[in-house]
Write an enzyme that holds these catalytic residues in place. Structure first.
Site, PDB file in Angstrom:
ATOM      1  CG  ASN A 217      -1.736   1.228   1.381  1.00 46.98           C
ATOM      2  OD1 ASN A 217      -1.780   2.046   0.463  1.00 46.98           O
ATOM      3  ND2 ASN A 217      -2.408   1.384   2.507  1.00 46.98           N
TER       4      ASN A 217
ATOM      5  N   GLY B 115       2.194   1.989  10.869  1.00 49.24           N
ATOM      6  CA  GLY B 115       3.116   3.108  10.715  1.00 49.24           C
ATOM      7  C   GLY B 115       3.775   3.532  12.015  1.00 49.24           C
TER       8      GLY B 115
ATOM      9  CG  HIS C 110      -5.983   1.562   5.090  1.00 49.29           C
ATOM     10  ND1 HIS C 110      -5.569   2.574   5.923  1.00 49.29           N
ATOM     11  CD2 HIS C 110      -4.932   0.719   4.972  1.00 49.29           C
ATOM     12  CE1 HIS C 110      -4.314   2.348   6.283  1.00 49.29           C
ATOM     13  NE2 HIS C 110      -3.910   1.231   5.722  1.00 49.29           N
TER      14      HIS C 110
ATOM     15  CD  GLU D 187      -3.627  -2.841   7.392  1.00 48.73           C
ATOM     16  OE1 GLU D 187      -2.507  -3.032   6.939  1.00 48.73           O
ATOM     17  OE2 GLU D 187      -4.287  -1.813   7.160  1.00 48.73           O
TER      18      GLU D 187
ATOM     19  CD  GLU E  19      -3.175   5.531   6.570  1.00 45.40           C
ATOM     20  OE1 GLU E  19      -3.127   5.651   5.338  1.00 45.40           O
ATOM     21  OE2 GLU E  19      -2.229   5.067   7.247  1.00 45.40           O
TER      22      GLU E  19
ATOM     23  CE  LYS F 106      -0.189   3.412   4.602  1.00 43.44           C
ATOM     24  NZ  LYS F 106      -0.202   3.539   6.037  1.00 43.44           N
TER      25      LYS F 106
ATOM     26  CB  SER G  39       5.122  -2.001  12.111  1.00 40.17           C
ATOM     27  OG  SER G  39       4.653  -0.680  12.334  1.00 40.17           O
TER      28      SER G  39
END
Ligand code: PEP
Length: 246
Positions: free
Chosen positions: A8, A170, A92, A164, A94, A10, A209
């Protein structure tokens, strides 16, 4: 089952950086593990064409729950499919947190993506506060039931689920392999009930991560079929290592 590693990217990489990535990646990629890449949609064509040379599949990071019409700024899944897009990442964290996407919207997007013949990577995961208050399983169950409600078009081949934990994305904090396995086994049990006959075959990815130095331990877990990777997918040599090509 061949392991699946999904990048991904992003909102990272300009076109030059995408070409440079493929110069290195395509020279060494052996297809030992399946590799899929989701760039910014403006680079989709580039990634489709460069990826084709090494059997790497390209996908979207998001799409509309409509296929056409007056939806300024949105991406049509059916038009993306026509270009050669293989998959779309939906739900996701985000998108859920920054863009306030609800489970209802995500469910509609999953349905439209399947109708458009795109494979869907459905993401779910708990926050740190939810984990610390013992809510992980309740949250995962709700996200699965709401985000995958009315999924009459889902099959073992067109649905991938990515666990996730939000606190691991991240941040450099990875769930231990045992923690990830525990969550995956729970998700697997729900998918078996939800999709009788094929729920046990839906691929389950771990994301948060994942790096070259922890990937093997994670992939060795019984219910971890691959990884969804942000940061470590940006450098070709790291992504190669994740794909088992050092
Ligand atoms: C992600 O955003 O899906 C992700 C897993 O990111 P990272 O690998 O950087 O934690």
């Amino acid at each position: 089952m061949t392991k699946l590693i999904v990048a991904n990217w992003k909102m990272n990489k300009n076109a030059k950086a995408c070409f440079e990535f493929f110069d290195t990646f395509n020279a060494k990629y052996s297809s030992k593990r399946e590799a899929w890449i989701a760039p910014q949609s403006i680079h989709l064509n580039l990634v489709i064409n460069q990826g084709m040379k090494a059997n790497v599949k390209a996908g979207l990071q998001n799409c509309s729950d409509h296929t056409s019409g007056a939806f300024t700024g949105e991406i049509s899944p059916v038009n993306a499919k026509e270009l050669g897009t293989h998959f779309v990442i939906l739900g996701h964290s985000e998108r859920r947190e920054i863009f306030k996407e609800t489970s209802k919207t995500i469910a509609a997007k999953v349905k439209t993506a399947h109708q458009s013949d795109l494979k869907v990577i459905f993401c779910l995961g708990e926050t740190l506060a939810e984990r610390e208050s013992g809510m992980t399983e309740t949250v995962l169950k709700d996200q699965l039931n709401q985000g995958l409600s009315d999924q009459s078009l889902a099959t073992a081949d067109n649905l991938v689920v990515a666990y996730e934990p939000i606190w691991a994305i991240g941040t450099g904090k990875t769930a231990t392999p045992a923690m990830a396995q525990e969550a995956h086994a729970f998700i697997r049990s729900i998918l078996k009930d939800k999709f009788p006959g094929f729920g046990e075959k839906v691929r389950l990815l771990y994301g948060g991560s994942v790096k070259p130095d922890n990937v093997e331990e994670l992939l060795a877990q019984k219910d971890i079929d691959g990884g969804l990777v942000g940061g470590a997918s940006l450098k070709a040599n790291d992504f190669l290592a994740l794909c088992g090509d050092k």
